[in-house]
Scaffold this motif. Structure first.
Motif, PDB file in Angstrom:
ATOM      1  N   SER A  11      46.906  43.401  58.298  1.00 27.87           N
ATOM      2  CA  SER A  11      46.693  43.637  59.720  1.00 27.87           C
ATOM      3  C   SER A  11      47.968  43.403  60.517  1.00 27.87           C
ATOM      4  O   SER A  11      48.314  44.188  61.413  1.00 27.87           O
ATOM      5  N   VAL A  12      48.683  42.336  60.194  1.00 27.93           N
ATOM      6  CA  VAL A  12      49.939  42.031  60.877  1.00 27.93           C
ATOM      7  C   VAL A  12      50.971  43.120  60.614  1.00 27.93           C
ATOM      8  O   VAL A  12      51.671  43.574  61.527  1.00 27.93           O
ATOM      9  N   ARG A  14      50.428  46.226  59.861  1.00 26.89           N
ATOM     10  CA  ARG A  14      50.058  47.470  60.549  1.00 26.89           C
ATOM     11  C   ARG A  14      50.493  47.456  62.007  1.00 26.89           C
ATOM     12  O   ARG A  14      50.859  48.493  62.564  1.00 26.89           O
ATOM     13  N   HIS A  15      50.443  46.290  62.640  1.00 26.63           N
ATOM     14  CA  HIS A  15      50.795  46.192  64.047  1.00 26.63           C
ATOM     15  C   HIS A  15      52.297  45.998  64.276  1.00 26.63           C
ATOM     16  O   HIS A  15      52.761  46.110  65.406  1.00 26.63           O
ATOM     17  N   LEU A  18      54.611  49.042  66.046  1.00 21.40           N
ATOM     18  CA  LEU A  18      54.435  49.193  67.490  1.00 21.40           C
ATOM     19  C   LEU A  18      54.988  47.978  68.225  1.00 21.40           C
ATOM     20  O   LEU A  18      55.581  48.121  69.302  1.00 21.40           O
ATOM     21  N   ALA A  19      54.809  46.791  67.645  1.00 16.58           N
ATOM     22  CA  ALA A  19      55.347  45.579  68.269  1.00 16.58           C
ATOM     23  C   ALA A  19      56.872  45.644  68.354  1.00 16.58           C
ATOM     24  O   ALA A  19      57.465  45.279  69.374  1.00 16.58           O
ATOM     25  N   ALA A 113      51.592  53.545  66.632  1.00 18.62           N
ATOM     26  CA  ALA A 113      50.362  53.125  67.319  1.00 18.62           C
ATOM     27  C   ALA A 113      49.124  53.450  66.491  1.00 18.62           C
ATOM     28  O   ALA A 113      48.174  52.665  66.428  1.00 18.62           O
ATOM     29  N   TRP A 115      48.862  53.687  63.225  1.00 21.25           N
ATOM     30  CA  TRP A 115      48.784  52.865  62.020  1.00 21.25           C
ATOM     31  C   TRP A 115      48.177  51.497  62.315  1.00 21.25           C
ATOM     32  O   TRP A 115      47.458  50.935  61.500  1.00 21.25           O
ATOM     33  N   GLY A 116      48.453  50.972  63.497  1.00 25.93           N
ATOM     34  CA  GLY A 116      47.977  49.632  63.827  1.00 25.93           C
ATOM     35  C   GLY A 116      46.844  49.626  64.814  1.00 25.93           C
ATOM     36  O   GLY A 116      45.661  49.756  64.461  1.00 25.93           O
ATOM     37  N   LEU A 117      47.182  49.502  66.076  1.00 25.93           N
ATOM     38  CA  LEU A 117      46.183  49.360  67.130  1.00 25.93           C
ATOM     39  C   LEU A 117      45.248  50.555  67.204  1.00 25.93           C
ATOM     40  O   LEU A 117      44.054  50.418  67.449  1.00 25.93           O
ATOM     41  N   THR A 120      42.316  50.420  64.743  1.00 25.42           N
ATOM     42  CA  THR A 120      41.290  49.454  65.168  1.00 25.42           C
ATOM     43  C   THR A 120      40.424  50.019  66.287  1.00 25.42           C
ATOM     44  O   THR A 120      39.196  49.958  66.246  1.00 25.42           O
ATOM     45  N   LEU A 167      45.827  56.022  70.304  1.00 26.60           N
ATOM     46  CA  LEU A 167      44.843  54.953  70.475  1.00 26.60           C
ATOM     47  C   LEU A 167      43.408  55.469  70.469  1.00 26.60           C
ATOM     48  O   LEU A 167      42.482  54.696  70.240  1.00 26.60           O
TER      49      LEU A 167
END
Length: 244
Positions: A11-12, A14-15, A18-19, A113, A115-117, A120, A167
């Protein structure tokens, strides 16, 4: 314990993309805005033109690469880069290089974006009921039109038009297609300004980017917006008639 730790690590990760983009964007906003400016271009224009004449393919590669980085990390100077494309390469090639670089950069933000947020949020929207589910369904039915509107409406920031579709789970192929086509009108305007940049600098002036809001320019763009919105309006009218 490992079974719990592994999903958390994924999870980390994946984010993380974007971070990183957001952190670099914030740092760039405060550190680069004085450098990626028309004043910098004015001071270095002779060197840039000489370098272009001596190594045209190299300048093209460097220009597209720098523009790509500016867009991918939402750094200041995208408008300056677009105008520089016209200044260095003319209207046709300048617009082409601008569109290619901007599309590639936009795709990086979209994928980071998504791939992560985005994954979700898309999962939550698929699992939800009520208004959120209707929003997702409406977007899927009008995906191309909505994406075109995001690109064509001048008031929508470029970063938002890159981030928002990821998103809500739009298809990448539709995102890429509408980005390439949708940014062409604005790219032509900014590139056109760059074609006459030398004369503007010779007069000691700064390029007037408000040209985008002139009636003869904004009028056709708004017309394209209306055309993009037409399928949404037609579907809404048909839906109301069927519901009566």
């Amino acid at each position: 314990m490992k079974e719990v730790t592994q999903p958390a690590k994924r999870s980390v990760l994946r984010h993380m993309p974007l971070a990183v983009i957001l952190v670099v964007a914030v740092i760039g906003f405060f550190t680069l805005r004085d450098y990626l400016s028309f004043e910098t271009l004015r001071e270095n224009r002779e060197a840039l033109l000489a370098f272009r004449d001596a190594n045209y393919p190299g300048v093209v590669a460097v220009f597209v690469g720098l523009y790509f980085v500016i867009v991918a990390f939402s750094l200041p100077g995208a408008a300056v880069a677009s105008v520089t494309g016209g200044f260095l390469f003319g209207l046709g090639l300048g617009t082409t290089f601008n569109v290619i670089a901007a599309t590639l950069g936009a795709s990086v933000i979209f994928m980071a974006a998504r791939w992560g947020l985005g994954r979700t949020l898309a999962a939550k929207m698929d699992a939800s009921d009520g208004a959120l589910k209707k929003l997702k369904k409406g977007l899927r039915e009008n995906e191309i039109s909505v994406l075109f509107l995001l690109r064509l409406v001048p008031a929508v920031p470029f970063f938002v038009a890159n981030l928002l579709p990821a998103l809500v789970g739009v298809k990448f192929v539709n995102f890429a297609f509408t980005t390439v086509i949708g940014i062409i009108p604005g790219a032509i305007v900014f590139t056109w300004i760059g074609v006459g940049l030398g004369e503007v600098f010779d007069r000691g002036e700064t390029p007037d980017l408000s040209l985008l809001w002139e009636p003869q320019v904004i009028g056709p763009i708004l017309g394209l917006c209306a055309l993009a919105a037409l399928p949404i309006v037609v579907k809404a009218i048909r839906g109301r008639k069927e519901g009566i």
